[in-house]
Design an enzyme around this catalytic site. Structure first.
Site, short mmCIF file in Angstrom:
data_model
loop_
_atom_site.label_atom_id
_atom_site.label_comp_id
_atom_site.label_asym_id
_atom_site.label_seq_id
_atom_site.Cartn_x
_atom_site.Cartn_y
_atom_site.Cartn_z
N PHE A 113 -6.58 8.90 0.24
CA PHE A 113 -7.62 7.64 -0.55
C PHE A 113 -7.19 6.49 0.66
O PHE A 113 -6.12 6.46 1.22
CB PHE A 113 -7.24 7.38 -1.87
CG PHE A 113 -7.92 8.31 -2.59
CD1 PHE A 113 -7.76 9.82 -2.71
CD2 PHE A 113 -8.66 7.66 -3.47
CE1 PHE A 113 -8.43 10.44 -3.77
CE2 PHE A 113 -9.67 8.57 -4.66
CZ PHE A 113 -9.34 9.84 -4.56
N ASN A 128 2.04 -3.21 -6.30
CA ASN A 128 0.51 -3.49 -6.20
C ASN A 128 -0.11 -3.09 -7.65
O ASN A 128 0.68 -2.56 -8.17
CB ASN A 128 -0.05 -2.51 -5.18
CG ASN A 128 0.23 -1.16 -5.16
OD1 ASN A 128 -0.37 -0.53 -6.16
ND2 ASN A 128 0.91 -0.56 -4.56
N ASP A 171 3.53 -0.25 2.36
CA ASP A 171 3.44 0.04 3.78
C ASP A 171 4.89 -0.75 4.18
O ASP A 171 5.55 -0.27 5.34
CB ASP A 171 2.41 -0.50 4.44
CG ASP A 171 1.25 0.27 3.96
OD1 ASP A 171 1.27 1.24 4.09
OD2 ASP A 171 0.14 -0.29 3.99
N LYS A 196 -8.01 6.33 9.55
CA LYS A 196 -6.82 6.63 8.87
C LYS A 196 -6.82 8.28 8.86
O LYS A 196 -6.08 9.03 9.17
CB LYS A 196 -6.77 6.26 7.51
CG LYS A 196 -6.13 4.70 7.63
CD LYS A 196 -6.17 4.14 6.10
CE LYS A 196 -5.73 2.55 6.08
NZ LYS A 196 -5.97 2.09 5.05
O1 PMT Z 1 -4.51 3.62 -9.61
P1 PMT Z 1 -5.82 3.13 -9.87
O2 PMT Z 1 -5.62 1.85 -10.47
O3 PMT Z 1 -6.64 4.17 -10.28
O4 PMT Z 1 -6.37 2.67 -8.40
C1 PMT Z 1 -6.88 3.78 -7.55
C2 PMT Z 1 -6.81 3.25 -6.16
C3 PMT Z 1 -7.54 1.85 -5.70
C4 PMT Z 1 -5.06 3.08 -5.80
C5 PMT Z 1 -6.90 4.65 -5.26
O5 PMT Z 1 -8.32 4.76 -5.36
C6 PMT Z 1 -6.77 4.26 -3.88
O6 PMT Z 1 -7.42 3.65 -2.98
N1 PMT Z 1 -5.56 4.85 -3.35
C7 PMT Z 1 -5.15 4.91 -2.07
C8 PMT Z 1 -4.53 3.33 -1.90
C9 PMT Z 1 -3.66 3.10 -0.52
O7 PMT Z 1 -2.75 3.05 -0.39
O8 PMT Z 1 -4.43 3.25 0.70
P2 PMT Z 1 -3.98 3.06 2.23
O9 PMT Z 1 -5.23 2.99 2.88
O10 PMT Z 1 -2.83 2.04 2.28
O11 PMT Z 1 -3.36 4.22 2.47
C10 PMT Z 1 -3.96 5.39 3.00
C11 PMT Z 1 -3.44 6.95 2.52
O12 PMT Z 1 -2.18 6.94 3.14
C12 PMT Z 1 -3.44 6.80 1.12
O13 PMT Z 1 -3.71 8.51 0.76
C13 PMT Z 1 -1.68 6.84 0.84
O14 PMT Z 1 -1.38 7.36 -0.48
C14 PMT Z 1 -1.16 7.26 2.03
N2 PMT Z 1 -0.09 6.71 2.51
C15 PMT Z 1 0.03 5.15 2.47
C16 PMT Z 1 1.24 4.53 3.12
C17 PMT Z 1 2.40 5.34 3.04
N3 PMT Z 1 3.51 4.95 3.56
N4 PMT Z 1 2.37 6.72 2.92
C18 PMT Z 1 1.30 7.12 2.59
O15 PMT Z 1 1.36 8.64 2.46
#
Ligand code: PMT
Length: 404
Positions: free
Chosen positions: A321, A208, A277, A335
């Site tokens: 995040f 990504n 994911d 979440k």
């Molecule tokens: O890196 P940049 O270019 O500065 O961009 C910043 C960003 C947009 C990446 C950042 O601000 C952001 O939004 N990060 C979270 C992205 C994300 O994967 O979100 P999510 O909604 O898919 O996941 C939610 C949370 O679960 C996140 O904290 C993620 O780290 C965590 N996660 C998700 C999937 C997984 N298998 N394990 C996790 O721990």
């Protein structure tokens, strides 16, 4: 952290003096006021007018020049400084300060200043290694002077070695650290950043556009505020922040192992990483050849790293995040609850000019009790500091609850 700060920048005579122009520009960009002092030798390398134009303030070059003393006396300059930075700092100025010599405007201001002094030495490698220079630095460090050591690289004398002035970004970062209250001192914080890469075959992967900027900004802000930081990062093009333990990883599974390994010793986890994911169920050992008109990939779920931490979080603080393109608050809150988080930072990554890859972000902070704080579009560094302010408040609230 440089906003409205009064910085006195001393420039001494070395080829790196030209880089001082960029230091001035960065401080001004950060909202600080810069008052430049130049030694006579510094003026052989860069003109005072350049620095005056960039800083918007008069440049001081002489100790006893009437019009300059009228504008701002050397004692007033020393008193005005909230931080004094000497970049580049020659062996000569280091030696003079170490021995209490105040025979020009810069050494006199340093002697009269009570503010922290940060020096960025730059010189030929043999000079840098000279035991006299090293003794002077040791004795100044003992007296509370700060140094940002030179790096290795091409030197003006044509040789390669240690002596190049530290990177400008690192000098600015160190200044910010010296000006910042250490409200995270004694806390161990784990930050994740960047994307993960899930290989399809030896030369292709699914990923990504995360650049790591948000996570690196959080790590840098934490370091400035005194935390002990471990940064677990997927592949990025960013330089590792100073004095941060950086652990590079590629895949979601590698990130999971690294996070699990450090979790026990951590007080706070901040997960900015954009973790895959799903990953390909099978990684082809050979490059997949072009053939059929279409190709289907079977994908399997990766393990939810944050979700797993949520199940065993105990007294630790967990911050996530969320990158969303619709129903931002609702999905982020879901979440937060599912992963047992204390706070989630939600960004609408569908917006142009924020989120992935950008220097700016526009986020909402969503708390466990459902409170939502909407922030305007801000540089990621500022968002990082606001997030840290809120974490400190959460910790204070939790301590107050325990006392009751
Ligand atoms: O890196 P940049 O270019 O500065 O961009 C910043 C960003 C947009 C990446 C950042 O601000 C952001 O939004 N990060 C979270 C992205 C994300 O994967 O979100 P999510 O909604 O898919 O996941 C939610 C949370 O679960 C996140 O904290 C993620 O780290 C965590 N996660 C998700 C999937 C997984 N298998 N394990 C996790 O721990």
């Amino acid at each position: 952290m440089l906003k409205d700060k009064q910085v006195v920048l001393g420039i001494t005579g070395g080829i790196a003096a030209y880089k001082a122009a960029e230091i001035v520009r960065q401080i001004v960009k950060g909202g600080g006021q810069v008052h430049v002092i130049m030694t006579r030798s510094a003026q052989e390398f860069i003109a005072p007018l350049t620095l005056q134009t960039l800083s918007g303030n008069p440049v001081t070059t002489e100790l006893f020049q009437l019009y300059q003393e009228r504008e701002i006396g050397h004692i007033a300059l020393a008193q005005r400084a909230q931080i004094l930075v000497i970049a580049p700092a020659t062996a000569n100025i280091i030696g003079k300060i170490a021995h209490g010599i105040a025979d020009d405007i810069l050494s006199t201001v340093v002697m009269a200043a009570k503010a922290p002094v940060l020096m960025a030495p730059a010189m030929n490698e043999a000079m840098w290694e000279n035991p006299i220079v090293q003794d002077n630095i040791r004795s100044l460090k003992k007296r509370g002077y700060h140094f940002i050591d030179p790096g290795w690289g091409d030197l003006a004398c044509g040789a390669q070695g240690t002596g190049r002035m530290a990177e400008i970004e690192d000098i600015i970062d160190e200044m910010a650290a010296l000006l910042t209250p250490k409200d995270f001192r004694g806390q161990k914080v784990l930050v994740t950043a960047g994307p993960t890469r899930e290989m399809l075959d030896p030369v292709r992967f699914i990923s990504n556009p995360s650049s790591g900027k948000m996570g690196f900004a959080v790590a840098r802000a934490l370091r400035q505020r005194g935390a002990q930081v471990t940064l677990i990062s997927g592949p990025t093009a960013l330089a590792p922040p100073r004095m941060v333990n950086v652990i590079p990883v590629q895949t979601a599974e590698e990130m999971r192992s690294a996070v699990q390994k450090h979790f026990a010793e951590t007080d706070i986890v901040i997960k900015t990483a954009a973790v895959a994911d799903y990953r390909p169920k099978k990684i082809s050992p050979e490059k997949i050849k072009k053939g059929a008109a279409s190709l289907s990939l079977e994908m399997e779920k990766t393990r939810d790293i944050l979700g797993e931490l949520g199940m065993k979080k105990g007294q630790k603080l967990l911050i996530g995040f969320a990158a969303e393109t619709r129903k931002v608050n609702a999905f982020a809150l879901e979440k937060l609850q599912k992963k047992n988080l204390d706070l989630i930072v939600a960004n609408d990554v569908g917006r142009k000019g924020s989120g992935f890859g950008s220097d700016m972000n526009e986020v909402r902070l969503i708390f466990r009790d459902g409170r939502v704080e909407t922030l305007p579009a801000l540089p990621k560094e500022e968002i990082a500091h606001i997030l840290l302010d809120r974490i400190i408040t959460l910790q204070k609230e939790s301590r107050a609850r325990k006392k009751k």
